[in-house]
Design an enzyme around this catalytic site. Structure first.
Site, PDB file in Angstrom:
ATOM      1  N   GLU A 197       0.848  -1.197   0.000  1.00 41.44           N
ATOM      2  CA  GLU A 197       0.000   0.000   0.000  1.00 41.44           C
ATOM      3  C   GLU A 197       0.878   1.240   0.000  1.00 41.44           C
ATOM      4  OE1 GLU A 197      -2.712   0.368   3.237  1.00 41.44           O
ATOM      5  OE2 GLU A 197      -3.652  -1.591   2.938  1.00 41.44           O
ATOM      6  N   GLU A 217      -8.853   8.874   5.635  1.00 40.42           N
ATOM      7  CA  GLU A 217      -9.045   7.499   5.174  1.00 40.42           C
ATOM      8  C   GLU A 217     -10.109   7.373   4.091  1.00 40.42           C
ATOM      9  OE1 GLU A 217      -7.596   4.597   5.850  1.00 40.42           O
ATOM     10  OE2 GLU A 217      -6.124   5.353   7.282  1.00 40.42           O
ATOM     11  N   LYS A 256     -15.262   4.429   5.550  1.00 37.01           N
ATOM     12  CA  LYS A 256     -14.075   4.059   6.322  1.00 37.01           C
ATOM     13  C   LYS A 256     -14.028   4.841   7.625  1.00 37.01           C
ATOM     14  CE  LYS A 256     -10.388   2.461   4.889  1.00 37.01           C
ATOM     15  NZ  LYS A 256      -9.014   2.195   4.440  1.00 37.01           N
ATOM     16  N   GLU A 315     -13.561   5.978  -0.320  1.00 35.68           N
ATOM     17  CA  GLU A 315     -14.469   5.071   0.395  1.00 35.68           C
ATOM     18  C   GLU A 315     -15.129   5.816   1.557  1.00 35.68           C
ATOM     19  OE1 GLU A 315     -12.666   0.969   0.897  1.00 35.68           O
ATOM     20  OE2 GLU A 315     -10.936   2.034   0.075  1.00 35.68           O
TER      21      GLU A 315
END
Length: 392
Positions: A268, A331, A325, A322
């Site tokens: 990541e 995030e 999250k 997203e």
């Protein structure tokens, strides 16, 4: 023609005699993390269309959802699935549980879905859960034994990703070692991975390092922009970007632990494009700059200062923003794409929909007007949009 054919046969025989070959789970240098903690994402079939249009071949998901695995059937995309942390304790003591999971979530989808890797747990070591840390190596071995029993061990790579929390220190890179309490659990995993040819996967975020210490870290160093760089006095190596330094810190820790031949890959890395939590550097401009320059860096197919012959490979975090999250607000804002399939900002990809009508999107024209890109880089971007997908 006889000599090449004879040579190929000899190579095949040698590889068979020397044991199982290293699994090729990553094609090229560029991959993406397809997270789905959101309530507004496109269906997996549309995601496959998006990935194929972008020519992103390597894809990681954080589970083994059958709707995703079915959508990837016949796509030609290489997929890595995950066994989340909640399964590790039982799998560590029960090989049959691992075999059952593999039959349902992997074997039943092969060969039409190209499952090339399995991630066992996520950032387990370095956390406060010692029981989970103890279970990790047993779970990894039982999953591998399950793959062997199903005759899949030679075609599916096994791995577990680590955060920076496993290191006692990482600056300068050559001084990096594993924390003593982590090494107790890390060592048997490294030993096993060295035997089966698995790489060391690292979640590396220059963005997080910068947000923690913006007064002492040059943001240009974090963003692959021109800067004075960092000198490592022990190795006499110079680093012009933080990601290379983070990778070489991991190599130094592996070497200190006795595993200097193990490859480091990035599971990541990314940069948040927004945050309501006052996280320094989380904005559209920086996210675009980091991911654009990272893509260029991976396109060059080169190694790091400490390991110049080992080409850097990375999965970008993440495919989508997203909205569900938890944790820091940033995030929710790591995506290269919006949930509707349009681009979050322009690094050379085209979305499922045009993003020109969305004022929050940062385009190359916007960036050029702000003076952050030279004319040369604008031309390079257009070139990369056509050529890069054909080479990574």
């Amino acid at each position: 023609m006889r000599i090449p054919m004879l040579f190929c046969c000899c190579v095949l025989c040698v590889s068979l005699l020397c044991g199982s070959a290293k699994v090729l789970a990553f094609t090229g240098t560029y991959g993406i993390n397809y997270g789905r903690i959101a309530d507004n994402l496109p269906p997996p079939e549309r995601v496959v269309t998006l990935l194929k249009a972008a020519k992103i071949k390597n894809v990681r998901i954080y589970d083994a959802d059958p709707s995703v695995l079915n959508a990837f059937k016949g796509s030609g995309l290489d997929l890595t699935v995950a066994i989340n942390n909640g399964y590790l304790r039982e799998m560590s003591v029960n090989e049959e549980h691992a075999v059952s999971w593999l039959k349902v979530n992997v074997q039943s989808f092969l060969p039409d879905t190209r499952i090339r890797g399995i991630v066992v747990g996520n950032e387990v070591l370095g956390s406060t859960d010692q029981e989970l840390a103890q279970a990790l190596v047993g779970a990894i071995k039982n999953v591998y034994n399950g793959l062997k029993s199903l005759q899949l061990a030679d075609s599916i790579e096994l791995s577990t990703p680590h955060s920076q929390a496993v290191f006692a220190n990482s600056f300068p890179p050559s001084s990096c070692i594993f924390k003593e309490d982590v090494l107790v659990y890390m060592k048997p995993i490294l030993e096993f991975f060295s035997q089966i040819g698995s790489p060391f996967y690292l979640n590396a975020y220059p963005f997080l390092a910068y947000t923690y210490d913006p007064q002492n870290i040059d943001i240009n160093y974090a963003l692959f922009l021109p800067n004075n760089g960092v000198h490592d006095p022990k190795t006499d190596l110079h680093y012009d970007n933080m990601l290379d330094a983070q990778i070489d810190a991991a190599y130094a820790a592996l070497e200190a632990a006795g595993y200097d031949k193990m490859e480091v890959r990035i599971s990541e890395t990314g940069w948040a494009s927004a945050s309501t939590d006052n996280e320094t550097g989380a904005n559209l401009q920086n996210a675009r700059t980091y991911n654009f320059n990272l893509r260029k860096r991976l396109f060059k197919k080169k190694g790091t200062p400490l390991r110049p012959k080992i080409v850097v490979k990375a999965y970008i975090f993440a495919l989508f923003n997203e909205d569900s999250k938890g944790g820091a607000n940033s995030e929710k804002h790591y995506g290269l794409f919006e949930p509707n399939g349009s681009i979050a900002y322009d690094i050379g990809y085209s979305g499922l929909k045009s993003s020109s009508a969305t004022p929050s999107h940062l385009t190359l024209k916007d960036i050029h007007a702000q003076g952050s890109l030279s004319t040369y880089n604008i031309v390079l971007t257009c070139f990369m949009a056509v050529i890069l997908p054909l080479t990574i």
